[in-house]
Write an enzyme that holds these catalytic residues in place. Structure first.
Site, PDB file in Angstrom:
ATOM      1  N   HIS A  73       0.804  -1.173  -0.022  1.00  0.00           N
ATOM      2  CA  HIS A  73       0.148   0.027   0.075  1.00  0.00           C
ATOM      3  C   HIS A  73       1.236   1.149  -0.369  1.00  0.00           C
ATOM      4  O   HIS A  73       0.222   2.610  -0.167  1.00  0.00           O
ATOM      5  CB  HIS A  73      -0.835  -0.068   0.960  1.00  0.00           C
ATOM      6  CG  HIS A  73      -1.631  -0.907   1.387  1.00  0.00           C
ATOM      7  ND1 HIS A  73      -3.719  -0.502   0.923  1.00  0.00           N
ATOM      8  CD2 HIS A  73      -2.132  -2.776   0.609  1.00  0.00           C
ATOM      9  CE1 HIS A  73      -4.619  -1.708   0.650  1.00  0.00           C
ATOM     10  NE2 HIS A  73      -3.307  -2.708   1.253  1.00  0.00           N
ATOM     11  N   HIS A 157      -7.286  -3.465  11.046  1.00  0.00           N
ATOM     12  CA  HIS A 157      -6.245  -4.527  10.429  1.00  0.00           C
ATOM     13  C   HIS A 157      -5.274  -4.523  10.731  1.00  0.00           C
ATOM     14  O   HIS A 157      -3.254  -5.681  11.012  1.00  0.00           O
ATOM     15  CB  HIS A 157      -5.546  -3.482   9.059  1.00  0.00           C
ATOM     16  CG  HIS A 157      -5.367  -4.530   7.918  1.00  0.00           C
ATOM     17  ND1 HIS A 157      -5.293  -5.765   7.747  1.00  0.00           N
ATOM     18  CD2 HIS A 157      -3.717  -3.911   7.303  1.00  0.00           C
ATOM     19  CE1 HIS A 157      -4.522  -5.917   6.580  1.00  0.00           C
ATOM     20  NE2 HIS A 157      -3.569  -4.980   6.750  1.00  0.00           N
ATOM     21  N   GLU A 203     -11.614  -3.701   0.011  1.00  0.00           N
ATOM     22  CA  GLU A 203     -10.767  -4.392  -0.424  1.00  0.00           C
ATOM     23  C   GLU A 203     -11.718  -5.836  -0.314  1.00  0.00           C
ATOM     24  O   GLU A 203     -12.748  -5.712   0.264  1.00  0.00           O
ATOM     25  CB  GLU A 203     -10.252  -4.439   0.698  1.00  0.00           C
ATOM     26  CG  GLU A 203     -10.407  -5.003   1.575  1.00  0.00           C
ATOM     27  CD  GLU A 203      -9.575  -6.286   2.551  1.00  0.00           C
ATOM     28  OE1 GLU A 203      -8.966  -6.811   2.212  1.00  0.00           O
ATOM     29  OE2 GLU A 203      -9.895  -6.252   3.815  1.00  0.00           O
ATOM     30  N   HIS A 414      -8.805  -5.377  -4.596  1.00  0.00           N
ATOM     31  CA  HIS A 414      -7.628  -6.170  -3.782  1.00  0.00           C
ATOM     32  C   HIS A 414      -8.209  -7.285  -3.217  1.00  0.00           C
ATOM     33  O   HIS A 414      -8.777  -7.576  -2.008  1.00  0.00           O
ATOM     34  CB  HIS A 414      -7.618  -5.074  -2.721  1.00  0.00           C
ATOM     35  CG  HIS A 414      -6.192  -5.638  -1.734  1.00  0.00           C
ATOM     36  ND1 HIS A 414      -6.293  -6.662  -0.892  1.00  0.00           N
ATOM     37  CD2 HIS A 414      -5.013  -4.758  -1.281  1.00  0.00           C
ATOM     38  CE1 HIS A 414      -5.770  -6.560  -0.079  1.00  0.00           C
ATOM     39  NE2 HIS A 414      -4.422  -5.784  -0.742  1.00  0.00           N
TER      40      HIS A 414
END
Lengths: 571, 912
Positions: A73, A157, A203, A414
């Site tokens: 990223h 995350h 995503e 993604h």
């Protein structure tokens, strides 16, 4: 109609090198700027020539936003800003800003120093690039310029991961980056308010998975590790330095403490110590438990986990080693893997996703013979376990986020194309909203229906607006037509429609007119019909005149004339 | 469709037509022919006069518009037209239902929506409740779509107008339409309130049947509400999540089918439909659709099924508890655990299913959650049997460093059922390990093994030789009797042996000796056994079962009779009264020892009677007839008696729980008598009038206070001391103090014995100090001037509000005493009427030359102001300030209520 355009340069129907361009309300924004783990050539970076063939990107982009510090990223950031050229603002959260340069430097070292590649960004470039970064706080609205504003939400995350809400006027886009809807041992769950964006870019790594309960997974993991240790085997857990690694460390640390185990746990690379330091620092970004207890004891101060030295790999006896990188494609984890692969007592636990082409991907797919560089082959005898610990939202989590944000359109990035297709169907059926999944370089256009705010003077509003004939003027301010004419210095024009009808009638003109008058009077009851002395008949505002034609006096020509308002009324 | 047309034309009467329609309903219709069929049906509809046929046609229209690939917008107008002309209410309701279906099929067409809202508004004024009901449903359904704000407002106000409808069914529908809409409100408070509203509705009308908008099927309202609330467990705001999780726990009427889905995230059957067997078979296939993430690469999408049956969000209830249990906020997790507990207690099958999840919660990162889940498991443990792997996970928690967790787990093990002998062995092993690691858990572990043994005698039996390490041929060394681990094993074996007569045959000689020893020293842990070659001493065993319940009653009777006998004493001077009292006190005390259930009541009686006895003795002293200077010595004993009576009355009042107002009045009465005695004595001994006058005034005030606070009890106090005094009240208040003393003296001697009536239950507050044990010979050494912390562990029973009343007293050998007030957090409440005090007290003293013992005991503090007058409890703040407060001086004091424990300490002089 205004449009929002979204073009993925990377991560469109793919995992890796996330880079998405968004044009909204005349602003161009780049979301993430990552690299691809599976490639070692030019394909590892997004194709910036899509934006402009030559020259710098500064004039084409209003801002760059980085969602979190994973290399897929942010890996291409120094390349883009320093080598391609970009001087505008780059936004990221505080933890991301702190940790990102460490990872970039590590990445650079591996690529340049180990593999000896040239034409790569330098340490100085990383530093220069980081100088352009503007840090963000959670839920803080930042005005990039007069019209564009961005706001970050917690995404779970990894430490500092954020979702961004981008807003221009009444149009808005939410980009999730990577997020996790189930909390784990060190981070909380993603959260967003009901912001109803025009597009939600999400995503979809686990588009087709609904995971078991987290506790179940944790128990499984601990059991596997424990059994292997009791057998006297060595356990290799390839991880990326930050993120899952910390969660698993906390998990093992507490387990070791509880079960009073003595086997050593090692963590490779000095990088981790630096990173752990940041984890200790950014306590507000962690979960409830760590936030509440850090005063007594910071959970990231590990008692049982020690730093790894290369020579330890040959030590006899059981041990657990966390090694980087996570997909076994290079570095220390691969070295250790090669050493331990021959012994069936040993075990490798892959705690996350592996991109196609990496060794991790190969052994997970059951390959037992691996080809190494230089024609050598490697027999894989050790046990290979997979444990989905990666902190991405599963299908249910994605649906939950959609329910929370209530977007008007959905866009998936993604993830793998087949899986996206499946989820797309689900989303369309469930929420009856459009769902897009553009490939790299493909543009998705969504028309929006923004509401335009208009000011109006009180006087005008008080007068009936139905037929007022108002015009829009200036910056969305409503004025009456008279005033507008006055201000513009124009005269009012009358628009009338006329029409001729020919009749055969022997009578004289006034007689014919009178006959028409009496006829209309009998037919159109309830209308005001006047016979005016100047030889015309008025029906409401419609004027009727009679004249004889020059050639034939018997042929009468009826002249009808009406204003345009009447036309509107009739329709 | 042509066939249908022909059939309908053929049909001569309405029954035939109905038959044809029913037949037709069973056949499938393709999307392209739907419109034709609809036209034919409508045509027939206009001609038909019979309402039942029209009804059927209307319902068919609804069914047809759900056909895949057919857009029903073309028939909306027709239906609305027929709606306008229809007269029958039932048909009207059915037509509105059809519109509801059409409306859900066309969520994206604002024009249709607008029309539907208009139509339903129009028919809201219908006289038939069914029609109004349907209209509200339609409004609720249509109004939920994102729309122009104005329309939304309208819908809301229209629905709320019907909250006041005369028909309860309509009110329900209105509320429901509203509540379900509000569940998706933007603001968390609204959502939270909506959850509550849905819950209330589901409790009011659990069995009423509600239709599901997306299909023509119907389910019970409570099930529907359960599904909706389950959905809220994954809400964005944690307040709402807590609320939802808590609410779920109280919905016990929900069907098991729905309940079980809350534990399975992947089961995609949507909660909203009862399914046919066919559909279920399909679903089994479909459930493989999502991968679990446990295996690599099993998540490749399989063949795409008819996705209509698989519904991700509508099935929000799926896995509601899985979500709740892994929530970020521990408040939500605790609420979910509690809800699980409540639901599991009412459903054994569910209990079995949620076991794994609860066991998983033992690994939670927050101690509170772990503790809670252990408690919950204990509560539902009657329903379940632990498997070996589950037991393994449970036992791992024994190594937890938190004492609370370990003790909760011991308690859990007391109630668990296990299935195999390996489980027993495992449990024993882990418990011994626990004992080794944390020796302070001794009592708890033994108790746990006691229950484990008595629960699973047959499983213990095969383990006995191994456990006692006996050998068929060789004599093994005799284990150490003081080893806590060995005692633990014996406790397990003996308790198992109680219901397993073959077991003692496996014991070796020393085991029998150890049995005899333990039976004496730890009688609460070791049951009586019928051992071969041993005398049965059954008769003397107080805990022998069988006659136990009978003996309680007879003992109670005995107590009552003894009290009745006392009441025969006419006045305090009657001859033989003292002896009778003496004997009764002895009897009652003995009874209290024998019958533990009545010990509180017996103690209470005995103390009361002792007060009376003391009073009696004091009054019978000869001193009353002598001149003052001659009887100084007797005077002293009488004064001491008066003081002792006072003390005892405070004990009576504050040490016993379960007293009623009547008993309190009696106690106060005795106290008044004692005070009168004191007054008389002081009048006799002391010279000077001034102090006497003031104490007389005080006494008079006390009588008034007594009268005020026990006004309702006065009738019961007939012929007593107070009664007589009150009769004489006009005289008393007027007369001089010397006269008063004389009056008191005579009344006191003439007044009768007030009979004690026992309340239902009297409990004596008791405390036992477990730690320190007082056995240690090693002095606690510390440097003088510094402090040493002494751990105190005590159990308190029947103590109300221990946080404020219980104190720790430390007595040093030099007579110095310290009273320490423990922190409120040091008290835990393991059960009803039981408290546990685990605290530390700090000791310090100047240097001693040799070690010496200090005494530690627990005190119960009381204050007469706070609780002496039950009536003053409900006086408001303002009342108490205006002089109504009893003039009786507030008496504060402490009652020691535990045996003192001696601790050896040694403060050393500080080294320079």
């Amino acid at each position: 109609m205004p449009e929002i355009k979204v073009t993925p340069l990377g991560a469109g129907q793919d995992v890796g090198r996330s880079c998405i361009l968004v044009s909204i309300g005349g602003k161009n924004i780049m979301l993430d700027c990552g690299m691809h783990m599976g490639y070692n050539d030019d394909r590892r970076f997004p194709d910036f020539s899509y934006i402009t063939q030559n020259g710098r990107l500064t004039e084409f982009l209003d801002c760059v936003i980085i969602s979190h510090f994973h290399l897929d990223h942010c890996g291409a950031l120094p390349y883009m800003s320093e080598m391609v050229g970009y001087d505008g603002p780059i936004y990221m959260t505080h933890p991301t800003k702190a940790i990102c340069p460490i990872l970039l430097e590590d990445f650079r070292k591996i690529t340049v120093d180990k593999k000896g590649e040239t034409n790569f960004f330098t340490s100085q470039m990383i530093k220069d690039c980081m100088k352009k970064v503007i840090p963000l706080n959670l839920h803080q609205t930042v005005q990039v310029d007069d019209e564009l504003e961005i706001k970050a939400y917690y995404a779970g995350h990894v430490l500092g991961a954020a979702m961004v809400h981008i807003k221009v006027g009444s149009e808005s886009v939410v980009y999730t980056g990577d997020y996790n809807m189930t909390p784990d041992r060190h981070l909380g769950a993603a959260w967003i308010d009901k912001c109803r964006p025009d597009i939600l870019i999400s995503e979809s790594t686990y588009a087709t998975t609904i995971r078991d309960s987290k506790r179940c997974r944790e128990r499984d993991f601990l059991k596997k590790v424990h059994e292997s240790i009791e057998r006297g085997g060595k356990v290799l857990i390839p991880v990326f330095a930050l993120g899952r690694a910390q969660e698993l460390c906390i998990l093992l640390e507490t387990f070791w403490e509880r079960m009073n185990l003595k086997a050593p746990i090692y963590f490779s690379t000095g990088l981790t110590e630096k990173a752990n330091h940041y984890y200790k620092l950014f306590i507000t970004w962690t979960n409830q438990k760590i936030r509440k207890t850090f005063v007594q004891r910071n959970m990231f101060e590990f008692k049982h986990i020690k730093a790894f030295d290369r020579s330890y790999a040959d030590n006899p006896g059981p041990m657990v080693v966390f090694a980087t990188p996570g997909m076994l494609h290079a570095g220390q984890s691969l070295q250790i893997f090669k050493k331990w692969a021959g012994n069936e007592k040993n075990m490798v636990i892959m705690p996350g996703y592996c991109v196609q082409g990496t060794i991790g991907h190969k052994i997970l797919n059951g390959q037992r013979k691996l080809e190494m560089e230089g024609r050598a082959t490697l027999d894989v005898k050790l046990q290979v376990e997979y444990m989905s610990f990666s902190a991405h939202a599963d299908a249910k989590g994605i649906m939950q986020l959609i329910r929370m944000a209530e977007p008007r359109n959905m866009l998936l990035v993604h993830g793998e194309a087949v899986k996206m297709e499946f989820l797309k169907g689900k989303i369309e059926q469930e929420f009856s909203i459009n769902c897009y999944m553009p490939a790299n370089g493909e543009t998705t256009t969504v028309t929006t229906n923004p509401s335009v705010p208009v000011d109006i003077s009180l006087n005008l509003l008080k007068r009936e607006m139905a037929l007022g004939g108002t015009v829009c003027y200036g910056d969305g301010f409503l004025v009456s037509s008279e005033q507008a004419l006055k201000e513009l210095g124009l005269n009012e024009h009358q628009l009338r429609f006329t029409c001729r009808v020919q009749l055969q009638d022997p009578h004289s003109d006034p007689d014919t007119l009178h006959r028409i008058y009496t006829h209309l009077k009998s037919v159109l009851k309830g209308y005001t019909i006047q016979h005016l002395p100047d030889g015309t008949v008025m029906v409401e505002s419609i004027v009727i005149k009679v004249s004889s034609s020059a050639e034939d006096p018997n042929t009468k020509v009826l002249l009808l004339s009406w204003s345009y308002q009447v036309t509107f009324l009739r329709c | 469709s042509a066939a249908l047309h022909v059939d309908l034309c053929k049909a001569t009467n309405s029954t035939d037509a109905l038959q044809y329609l029913l037949q037709f309903a069973r056949k499938p219709v393709e999307a392209e022919s739907v419109e034709g069929v609809v036209r034919i049906l409508l045509e027939h509809y206009y001609k038909e006069t019979d309402t039942s046929v029209r009804l059927k046609i209307a319902s068919l229209l609804g069914l047809l518009s759900k056909t895949q690939g057919f857009r029903p917008d073309c028939i909306v107008d027709d239906i609305i037209n027929t709606l306008c002309n229809e007269k029958s209410h039932q048909v009207l309701a059915q037509l509105l239902d059809t519109l509801l279906v059409v409306g859900t099929e066309l969520p994206d067409s604002p024009a249709v929506r607008q029309r539907l809202v208009q139509v339903s508004c129009k028919h809201l004024s219908d006289t038939y409740f069914g029609v109004r009901n349907k209209c509200l449903q339609l409004l609720g359904c249509v109004g939920t779509w994102k729309d122009t704000l104005g329309l939304l407002r309208d819908v809301q106000s229209i629905i709320s107008d019907y909250f006041g409808d005369q028909d309860p069914r309509v009110r329900t529908a209105a509320l429901k339409a509203m509540a379900c809409r509000l569940l998706s409100d933007d603001y968390e408070q609204v959502r939270s309130a909506a959850v509550q509203m849905v819950w209330v509705l589901s409790q009011l009308y659990p069995e009423s049947i509600v239709p599901i908008p997306s299909s023509n099927e119907e389910i019970r309202l409570v099930d529907d509400a359960f599904g909706k609330i389950s959905h809220m467990v994954s809400d964005g705001s944690w307040m709402v999540r807590v609320q939802a999780a808590k609410t779920l726990g109280s919905m016990l009427q929900v069907s098991p089918h729905f309940l079980e889905q809350t534990l399975d995230k992947k089961l995609m059957s949507d909660l909203r439909r009862k399914r046919t067997a066919h559909e279920r078979a399909k679903e089994l296939f479909a459930s493989g659709e999502f991968s679990s993430g446990r295996k690599w690469a099993d998540d490749a999408p399989k063949e795409k099924l008819d996705t209509n049956t698989v519904n991700l969000i509508a099935s929000g209830a799926c896995g509601a508890f899985v979500h709740g249990l892994e929530d970020e906020m521990f408040e939500v997790r605790i609420a979910a655990v509690e809800a699980l507990c409540q639901l599991a207690r009412s459903s054994p099958t569910f209990a079995e299913k949620c076991l794994d999840f609860l066991v998983d919660m033992f690994n939670d990162e927050i101690e509170e959650v772990r503790l809670q889940s252990i408690h919950v498991l204990r509560q539902i443990s009657t329903h379940i049997t632990l498997r070996e792997d589950q037991l393994d996970t449970v036992l791992a928690v024994l190594e937890d460093s938190s004492r609370d967790i370990r003790e909760a787990l011991h308690e859990l093990l007391c109630y668990t059922n296990v299935s195999t002998k390996e489980c027993i062995q495992l449990a024993l092993l882990e418990l011994l390990k626990n004992l080794n690691k944390y020796p302070t858990d001794r009592n708890s572990v033994w108790k746990c093994l006691k229950f484990l043994g008595s629960r699973h005698p047959t499983l213990v039996l095969p383990l006995v030789p191994e456990l006692l390490s006996t050998h068929p041929y060789f004599d093994t060394p005799e284990p150490d009797m003081d080893d806590p681990a060995y005692i633990a094993v014996l406790v397990l074996v003996f308790n198992a042996a109680k219901s397993c007569p073959t077991m003692p045959a496996l014991f070796s000689d020393h085991t029998f000796r150890h049995y005899a020893y333990l039976r004496d020293s730890l009688s609460h842990l070791v049951p009586p056994l019928r051992l071969p070659g041993r005398k049965q001493v059954l008769g003397l065993d107080p805990v022998d079962s069988g006659s136990a319940s009978g003996s309680v009653e007879s003992a109670q009777l005995f107590l009552q009779q003894s009290l009745n006998r006392i009441s025969t004493i006419q006045n305090l001077e009657a001859p033989g009264a003292q002896d009778l009292l003496n004997f009764t006190i002895r009897d009652v005390q003995r009874l209290g020892h024998l019958q533990t259930q009545l010990s509180g009541a017996a103690d209470f009686c005995a103390t009361y009677l002792r007060c009376q006895l003391l009073l009696m003795k004091a009054l019978q002293e000869k001193l009353w007839n002598m001149a003052v200077p001659l009887c100084l010595k007797q005077n002293v004993t009488a004064t001491a008696a008066a003081r002792q009576i006072l003390e005892e009355t405070y004990k009576l009042e504050f040490l016993y729980g379960g007293l009623e107002n009547r008993q309190i009045a009696t106690i106060h009465h005795v106290r008044l008598q004692a005070k009168a005695l004191q007054l008389i004595l002081s009048a006799r001994t002391r010279q000077g009038l001034d102090p006497l006058i003031s104490s007389c005034e005080k006494f008079l005030q006390e009588i008034e206070a007594f009268q005020r606070s026990f006004l309702t009890e006065l009738p019961h106090l007939h012929d007593s001391f107070v009664d007589k005094l009150l009769e004489l009240k006009p005289r008393i208040s007027a007369c001089s103090s010397v006269e008063l003393v004389k009056i008191l003296q005579t009344t006191l001697r003439q007044s009768g014995l007030l009979q004690l009536r026992l309340p239902e239950q009297i409990h004596r507050a008791t405390a036992t100090i477990i730690e320190p044990t007082g056995e240690s010979d090693n002095p606690l050494r510390f440097t003088s001037g510094l402090v040493v912390a002494l751990d105190i562990d005590a159990t308190l029973e029947h103590v109300q509000d221990p946080q404020n009343t219980v104190k720790v007293q430390v007595l040093y050998p030099d007579g110095q005493s310290h009273v320490i007030h423990p922190k409120p957090g040091d008290f835990r409440k393991p059960g009803a009427d039981r408290h546990r005090l685990i605290t530390q007290v700090y000791l310090s003293h100047t240097a001693w030359t040799e070690p010496s013992q200090i005494e530690v005991r627990l005190l119960l503090s009381y204050s007469s102001a706070s609780s002496s007058l039950s009536s003053s409890k409900h006086l408001g703040w303002s009342d108490s300030s205006d002089g109504l407060q009893s003039p009786e001086a507030v008496v504060e004091g402490t009652i020691p209520f535990s045996k003192p424990v001696k601790v050896f300490i040694m403060p050393k002089p500080a080294r320079r």
